[in-house]
Design a protein around this motif. Structure first.
Motif, PDB file in Angstrom:
ATOM      1  N   PRO A   1      31.022   3.263 -60.509  1.00 45.64           N
ATOM      2  CA  PRO A   1      31.091   1.957 -59.848  1.00 45.64           C
ATOM      3  C   PRO A   1      31.922   2.027 -58.578  1.00 45.64           C
ATOM      4  O   PRO A   1      31.563   1.448 -57.545  1.00 45.64           O
ATOM      5  CB  PRO A   1      31.772   1.068 -60.885  1.00 45.64           C
ATOM      6  N   LYS A   2      33.022   2.729 -58.689  1.00 45.40           N
ATOM      7  CA  LYS A   2      33.895   2.923 -57.543  1.00 45.40           C
ATOM      8  C   LYS A   2      33.123   3.474 -56.342  1.00 45.40           C
ATOM      9  O   LYS A   2      33.243   2.999 -55.214  1.00 45.40           O
ATOM     10  CB  LYS A   2      34.955   3.941 -57.957  1.00 45.40           C
ATOM     11  N   MET A   3      32.354   4.481 -56.607  1.00 44.18           N
ATOM     12  CA  MET A   3      31.621   5.141 -55.531  1.00 44.18           C
ATOM     13  C   MET A   3      30.480   4.271 -55.031  1.00 44.18           C
ATOM     14  O   MET A   3      30.179   4.259 -53.844  1.00 44.18           O
ATOM     15  CB  MET A   3      31.091   6.487 -56.013  1.00 44.18           C
ATOM     16  N   ILE A   4      29.858   3.533 -55.937  1.00 47.33           N
ATOM     17  CA  ILE A   4      28.783   2.639 -55.504  1.00 47.33           C
ATOM     18  C   ILE A   4      29.332   1.632 -54.490  1.00 47.33           C
ATOM     19  O   ILE A   4      28.758   1.412 -53.425  1.00 47.33           O
ATOM     20  CB  ILE A   4      28.153   1.902 -56.702  1.00 47.33           C
ATOM     21  N   ARG A   5      30.486   1.066 -54.832  1.00 47.34           N
ATOM     22  CA  ARG A   5      31.103   0.112 -53.895  1.00 47.34           C
ATOM     23  C   ARG A   5      31.473   0.814 -52.590  1.00 47.34           C
ATOM     24  O   ARG A   5      31.298   0.264 -51.507  1.00 47.34           O
ATOM     25  CB  ARG A   5      32.353  -0.498 -54.516  1.00 47.34           C
ATOM     26  N   HIS A   6      31.989   2.018 -52.739  1.00 47.36           N
ATOM     27  CA  HIS A   6      32.367   2.768 -51.538  1.00 47.36           C
ATOM     28  C   HIS A   6      31.142   3.031 -50.660  1.00 47.36           C
ATOM     29  O   HIS A   6      31.196   2.855 -49.443  1.00 47.36           O
ATOM     30  CB  HIS A   6      33.018   4.081 -51.947  1.00 47.36           C
ATOM     31  N   TYR A   7      30.067   3.465 -51.266  1.00 42.41           N
ATOM     32  CA  TYR A   7      28.858   3.744 -50.501  1.00 42.41           C
ATOM     33  C   TYR A   7      28.369   2.475 -49.796  1.00 42.41           C
ATOM     34  O   TYR A   7      27.856   2.537 -48.680  1.00 42.41           O
ATOM     35  CB  TYR A   7      27.760   4.298 -51.414  1.00 42.41           C
ATOM     36  N   GLU A   8      28.545   1.365 -50.464  1.00 46.06           N
ATOM     37  CA  GLU A   8      28.168   0.106 -49.814  1.00 46.06           C
ATOM     38  C   GLU A   8      29.089  -0.161 -48.622  1.00 46.06           C
ATOM     39  O   GLU A   8      28.627  -0.541 -47.543  1.00 46.06           O
ATOM     40  CB  GLU A   8      28.248  -1.054 -50.814  1.00 46.06           C
ATOM     41  N   SER A   9      30.377   0.096 -48.835  1.00 47.44           N
ATOM     42  CA  SER A   9      31.334  -0.237 -47.771  1.00 47.44           C
ATOM     43  C   SER A   9      31.131   0.620 -46.531  1.00 47.44           C
ATOM     44  O   SER A   9      31.453   0.202 -45.417  1.00 47.44           O
ATOM     45  CB  SER A   9      32.760  -0.100 -48.292  1.00 47.44           C
ATOM     46  N   ILE A  10      30.633   1.834 -46.724  1.00 52.53           N
ATOM     47  CA  ILE A  10      30.425   2.680 -45.548  1.00 52.53           C
ATOM     48  C   ILE A  10      28.966   2.662 -45.097  1.00 52.53           C
ATOM     49  O   ILE A  10      28.570   3.415 -44.210  1.00 52.53           O
ATOM     50  CB  ILE A  10      30.862   4.143 -45.799  1.00 52.53           C
ATOM     51  N   GLY A  11      28.173   1.808 -45.720  1.00 51.81           N
ATOM     52  CA  GLY A  11      26.821   1.609 -45.220  1.00 51.81           C
ATOM     53  C   GLY A  11      25.786   2.593 -45.736  1.00 51.81           C
ATOM     54  O   GLY A  11      24.663   2.610 -45.248  1.00 51.81           O
ATOM     55  N   LEU A  12      26.157   3.415 -46.723  1.00 49.68           N
ATOM     56  CA  LEU A  12      25.145   4.298 -47.315  1.00 49.68           C
ATOM     57  C   LEU A  12      24.204   3.482 -48.193  1.00 49.68           C
ATOM     58  O   LEU A  12      23.020   3.776 -48.290  1.00 49.68           O
ATOM     59  CB  LEU A  12      25.791   5.377 -48.174  1.00 49.68           C
ATOM     60  N   MET A  13      24.771   2.480 -48.831  1.00 49.72           N
ATOM     61  CA  MET A  13      23.973   1.538 -49.608  1.00 49.72           C
ATOM     62  C   MET A  13      23.982   0.214 -48.863  1.00 49.72           C
ATOM     63  O   MET A  13      24.988  -0.159 -48.269  1.00 49.72           O
ATOM     64  CB  MET A  13      24.583   1.336 -51.003  1.00 49.72           C
ATOM     65  N   PRO A  14      22.858  -0.505 -48.903  1.00 49.97           N
ATOM     66  CA  PRO A  14      22.846  -1.836 -48.273  1.00 49.97           C
ATOM     67  C   PRO A  14      23.725  -2.774 -49.082  1.00 49.97           C
ATOM     68  O   PRO A  14      23.961  -2.508 -50.262  1.00 49.97           O
ATOM     69  CB  PRO A  14      21.377  -2.243 -48.363  1.00 49.97           C
ATOM     70  N   PRO A  15      24.205  -3.843 -48.458  1.00 48.21           N
ATOM     71  CA  PRO A  15      24.994  -4.830 -49.203  1.00 48.21           C
ATOM     72  C   PRO A  15      24.201  -5.312 -50.408  1.00 48.21           C
ATOM     73  O   PRO A  15      23.046  -5.706 -50.269  1.00 48.21           O
ATOM     74  CB  PRO A  15      25.170  -5.973 -48.188  1.00 48.21           C
ATOM     75  N   ALA A  16      24.821  -5.225 -51.572  1.00 46.77           N
ATOM     76  CA  ALA A  16      24.097  -5.563 -52.798  1.00 46.77           C
ATOM     77  C   ALA A  16      23.838  -7.059 -52.877  1.00 46.77           C
ATOM     78  O   ALA A  16      24.594  -7.859 -52.320  1.00 46.77           O
ATOM     79  CB  ALA A  16      24.905  -5.104 -54.000  1.00 46.77           C
TER      80      ALA A  16
END
Lengths: 157, 157
Positions: free
Chosen positions: A14-29
Motif C-alpha cells: 500500500p505504501k508503494m502504491i501511494r508513493h507511485y501515485e504521488s510521483i505520477g507512476l499511477m494516475p490519481p486513484a
DNA sequence: GTTGACCTTACCACAGTGGGAAGGTTCACA
DNA sequence: TGTGAACCTTCCCACTGTGGTAAGGTCAAC
C-alpha cells in the motif's frame, strides 16, 4: 477495491502504491465518499506491470518510460528493445563489479588462516590496498597488485 | 595538511571525509586556528583503509567494525575472516540476483524483433509477468514460466 | 455500540553521495 | 598593501526506494 486488496492482488505494498501515485507512476486513484482509494482491474494491471518491471530491476524513471510505451498504440518495439538492452548492459556491469569485489575479497579471505592470531592478510590488504602477494597461479613471483583494478568501480572516489 | 590535500592523497572526497568524521568513522580532525581541519599521516592511513574497504563494497557500518579490529592488537583474524566471508556471500547473492534479472531480460529482448512495429514480447511479459513462451531449449513445449523465479529477489514486495 | 481491521495524511528514517549557498582564510602576485 | 583565486567552514537539500510510525477517520461484523 481497497488499497489493501489491490496490494494483495498486485504484490505492491500500500505504501508503494501511494508513493507511485504521488510521483505520477499511477494516475490519481478514484476515491469513495469516505476518501478511500478505489481500484479497478485497469489499476491492477498497471500495478502488475510496474511490479514486473521492478522485479527486472528497472528504475522507476525507466518504468515511467515503459509505461508510456505500453500505453502508446503507435509505439515502436525498437524503442522498447533499446531500453531493455541498455538495462541489460547496466545489470551486467553492476553484476560484474560485484563479482570483482567478491573475487578480490574471497582471495583475501582464503589467504587468511583464521586461526585466532591477530595476523591477517585481509587487514593488511585494506591498509595497503594491495592484493595478497603470493600463491596466485597467474601472478608473477611475489608481485602485488591493486586489490581491485582501477577501472570503473570506485576509481575516482 | 588541508582536507583538500588529504582528499587528493587518499582518493576520498572532502565531502565524504567530513561525513566520515560526523558519523565517527574518522576521529575529529585537528583544527588550525582558522578552523581548518589538519590531517597527518595516520589520518591518511585511516582514510586509505576506509577507501579500500569501500572499494570492496563494505558498508560503512561494517567498516566501523573492521577499523575497530584494525586498531585492536589483540584481535583475532577469525573475526576478520568471518566478516569478510559474510560480505563475500552477500556480494555473490546480489550479483546472482542481478544476473538473473539480466538473463531474463536478455531473453525477452532477444525475442523482440525491434523492427519498429508496436508488437513487443518485452511489453507483453511485463504485462503478464510471464517469460517468452517458446524457443527455450530447456523448457517443455510451449510452457510459460514466471519472468523471475520467485525465490529471494523481489519475492515479497 | 463497540471492537478490530482497515484507511487517510504527514512526517522521519535508512545509505552514500553530490550540490549549493553564505561566509571566512590563505597565498601568490601586482 | 590590495586583490583575486582557490580553498575552507557549516548548513541544508537532493537523489532511490522502501519502511516505520503517529494521529485520526471508516467499515463491517458481532
Amino acid at each position: 477495491m481497497n488499497i489493501g486488496q489491490a496490494s494483495r492482488a498486485s504484490g505492491v505494498s500500500p505504501k508503494m502504491i501511494r508513493h507511485y501515485e504521488s510521483i505520477g507512476l499511477m494516475p490519481p486513484a478514484q476515491r469513495r465518499d469516505s476518501g478511500y482509494r478505489d481500484y479497478g482491474t485497469a489499476d491492477l494491471h498497471r500495478l502488475g506491470f510496474i511490479r514486473h518491471a521492478r522485479d527486472l530491476g528497472f528504475s522507476l524513471d525507466r518504468i515511467r518510460v515503459l509505461l508510456g510505451l505500453w500505453g502508446d498504440p503507435g509505439r515502436s518495439n525498437a524503442d522498447v528493445k533499446a531500453i531493455a538492452n541498455a538495462h541489460v548492459a547496466e545489470l551486467e556491469l553492476r553484476a560484474r563489479q560485484l563479482n570483482e569485489m567478491a573475487d578480490a575479497l574471497r582471495s583475501l579471505a582464503d589467504a587468511c588462516d583464521g586461526d585466532g592470531r591477530p595476523d591477517c592478510p585481509i587487514i593488511t590488504s585494506l591498509e595497503t590496498g594491495m592484493a595478497v602477494p603470493a600463491c596466485h597461479p597467474d601472478t608473477p613471483e611475489g608481485a602485488t597488485e591493486p586489490l581491485i583494478p582501477r577501472t570503473k568501480a570506485g576509481a575516482d572516489r
